[in-house]
Write a protein that holds these residues in place. Sequence first.
Motif, mmCIF file in Angstrom:
data_model
loop_
_atom_site.group_PDB
_atom_site.id
_atom_site.type_symbol
_atom_site.label_atom_id
_atom_site.label_comp_id
_atom_site.label_asym_id
_atom_site.label_seq_id
_atom_site.Cartn_x
_atom_site.Cartn_y
_atom_site.Cartn_z
ATOM 1 N N ILE A 194 0.881 -1.177 0.000
ATOM 2 C CA ILE A 194 0.000 0.000 0.000
ATOM 3 C C ILE A 194 0.915 1.223 0.000
ATOM 4 O O ILE A 194 1.750 1.380 0.894
ATOM 5 C CB ILE A 194 -0.932 0.030 1.233
ATOM 6 C CG1 ILE A 194 -1.790 -1.240 1.295
ATOM 7 C CG2 ILE A 194 -1.823 1.270 1.193
ATOM 8 C CD1 ILE A 194 -2.718 -1.308 2.514
ATOM 9 N N ASN A 195 0.760 2.082 -0.987
ATOM 10 C CA ASN A 195 1.657 3.246 -1.145
ATOM 11 C C ASN A 195 1.307 4.353 -0.159
ATOM 12 O O ASN A 195 0.974 5.480 -0.540
ATOM 13 C CB ASN A 195 1.586 3.784 -2.572
ATOM 14 C CG ASN A 195 1.978 2.782 -3.633
ATOM 15 O OD1 ASN A 195 1.388 2.729 -4.687
ATOM 16 N ND2 ASN A 195 2.989 1.978 -3.355
ATOM 17 N N ILE A 196 1.414 4.054 1.144
ATOM 18 C CA ILE A 196 0.993 5.035 2.147
ATOM 19 C C ILE A 196 1.833 6.315 2.116
ATOM 20 O O ILE A 196 1.359 7.374 2.490
ATOM 21 C CB ILE A 196 1.004 4.441 3.575
ATOM 22 C CG1 ILE A 196 2.366 3.834 3.895
ATOM 23 C CG2 ILE A 196 -0.108 3.431 3.750
ATOM 24 C CD1 ILE A 196 2.533 3.473 5.341
ATOM 25 N N PHE A 380 -1.317 7.530 -7.685
ATOM 26 C CA PHE A 380 -1.285 7.629 -6.229
ATOM 27 C C PHE A 380 -2.521 8.346 -5.693
ATOM 28 O O PHE A 380 -2.441 9.210 -4.827
ATOM 29 C CB PHE A 380 -0.009 8.349 -5.786
ATOM 30 C CG PHE A 380 1.225 7.833 -6.471
ATOM 31 C CD1 PHE A 380 1.509 6.477 -6.484
ATOM 32 C CD2 PHE A 380 2.086 8.689 -7.133
ATOM 33 C CE1 PHE A 380 2.642 5.993 -7.124
ATOM 34 C CE2 PHE A 380 3.214 8.213 -7.779
ATOM 35 C CZ PHE A 380 3.494 6.861 -7.774
ATOM 36 N N ASN A 382 -5.271 9.297 -3.529
ATOM 37 C CA ASN A 382 -5.340 9.154 -2.065
ATOM 38 C C ASN A 382 -6.585 8.412 -1.604
ATOM 39 O O ASN A 382 -6.523 7.648 -0.631
ATOM 40 C CB ASN A 382 -5.255 10.519 -1.410
ATOM 41 C CG ASN A 382 -3.833 11.035 -1.262
ATOM 42 O OD1 ASN A 382 -3.523 11.849 -0.406
ATOM 43 N ND2 ASN A 382 -2.925 10.549 -2.118
ATOM 44 N N ILE A 385 -5.815 4.747 -1.975
ATOM 45 C CA ILE A 385 -4.852 4.267 -0.977
ATOM 46 C C ILE A 385 -5.531 4.089 0.382
ATOM 47 O O ILE A 385 -5.357 3.057 1.049
ATOM 48 C CB ILE A 385 -3.665 5.243 -0.869
ATOM 49 C CG1 ILE A 385 -2.855 5.225 -2.170
ATOM 50 C CG2 ILE A 385 -2.765 4.880 0.310
ATOM 51 C CD1 ILE A 385 -1.830 6.339 -2.278
ATOM 52 N N GLN A 388 -7.713 1.066 0.343
ATOM 53 C CA GLN A 388 -6.945 -0.167 0.514
ATOM 54 C C GLN A 388 -6.617 -0.401 1.986
ATOM 55 O O GLN A 388 -6.673 -1.539 2.468
ATOM 56 C CB GLN A 388 -5.649 -0.090 -0.299
ATOM 57 C CG GLN A 388 -5.852 -0.123 -1.808
ATOM 58 C CD GLN A 388 -4.553 0.144 -2.556
ATOM 59 O OE1 GLN A 388 -3.662 0.837 -2.073
ATOM 60 N NE2 GLN A 388 -4.443 -0.395 -3.764
#
Length: 398
Positions: A194-196, A380, A382, A385, A388
Amino acid sequence: MKVRILTETQQRGTYATTLIMYEKLKEKGIDAEFYTTFKSPYNVLPSPPKSKIFGEESMLNSEYYSRQILDKISPENNSIIHIANAWHGIIPIAEKKGVKTVINVQYWWPTCYFNSMEENDCDCKSILKVSKCIRHKKNGIRKLTSQAEAIYAIRKMDRIKKNVSSASAIIALSKVVKDILISRGYPEEKIKVININALTFDIDYIPYEPNEFFTFAYLSYPDREKGIFQLLEAFSLALKKNNKIRLKVPGGLESAQVVEIVKKLGIEDHVLLTKRISYDQYIKSLRNILKDVDFVVVPSLNIDTWGRVVTESMLAGRPTIVTKGNGGLIEQVTDGVDGFHVNTYNIKDFGESLYKISLMPREEVRKMGEIARDNALKKFDNNKIIGQLIDLYKEISE
């Protein structure tokens, strides 16, 4: 669903990610609470005990301290504790109490004793290899006692792996982090990409207002492993071919070595150094910093898990130069589309790349910056994200 987010570090990138994650979860209606072990506007926990012998990291992850904190926050059965950084010692204790745990892996502390991954042939398992790393990194008594420290290092890394692996879920913020965690024996079924670190406060497009100087900007912390010294030397080579270029280094005045090298190279008139500011101030100042910047440069020498400055720069509409083949950075930037991948390890090659890029027509730079913003917004997103992350919470709760 009750989520308690815990962090022990004020480090700008990690704290920014944690704060944004907390704010966006609240916006989505998640019952979240934010706890810090340092002074903050949120729930402040007692600091870990001090110890000159064992060090801050060991005291933070001691069973005594973790139990003290769990007693204080009293998490309900099946609620969630989300650990924002390296507080791994609390995981097995919380899990035994019936509390679900999630931990972010944003840096290399679970896979490298020095949190750097700069020695590609070392896996923190061989005494000889770890000892060699210690001798390379340290001086004095630690260099002489490297084999004894290597035994300690291997035991420490085994303890970290055991603790982290007992979590309900492990968040790898990029694909390269997941791949390396798996290669080191972490449970693949628990690892979610997960591209936090791509979570940001709203960043508008910053109108591009180029001036007579083709301007590069370095926005990372002025550390050697981040490539600042490579950049300064490469920039000095490019400057010899094109004296109409300049480099901005916000926060550069924090490093006496940066100031010294700029003077030594004789490039003071073309390098703009300023004082370091807080993350909140930095975001507010971003328009002024980037309005006349053509390219942001992120020349990390060690494998980067992610580059927050890359995401923020792309959203601001600035193409970005990153190190060719470098982990999370090349997951963000597409070479020749919204930035460039260059060889930053070789100063001559790096300098030549900066020179060639400085010859680009400004209209091409503008278009590449606009593409960078569009790609960042799509890749990306938000909302996606955070969605997810919430799905992961639901999954482990069920």
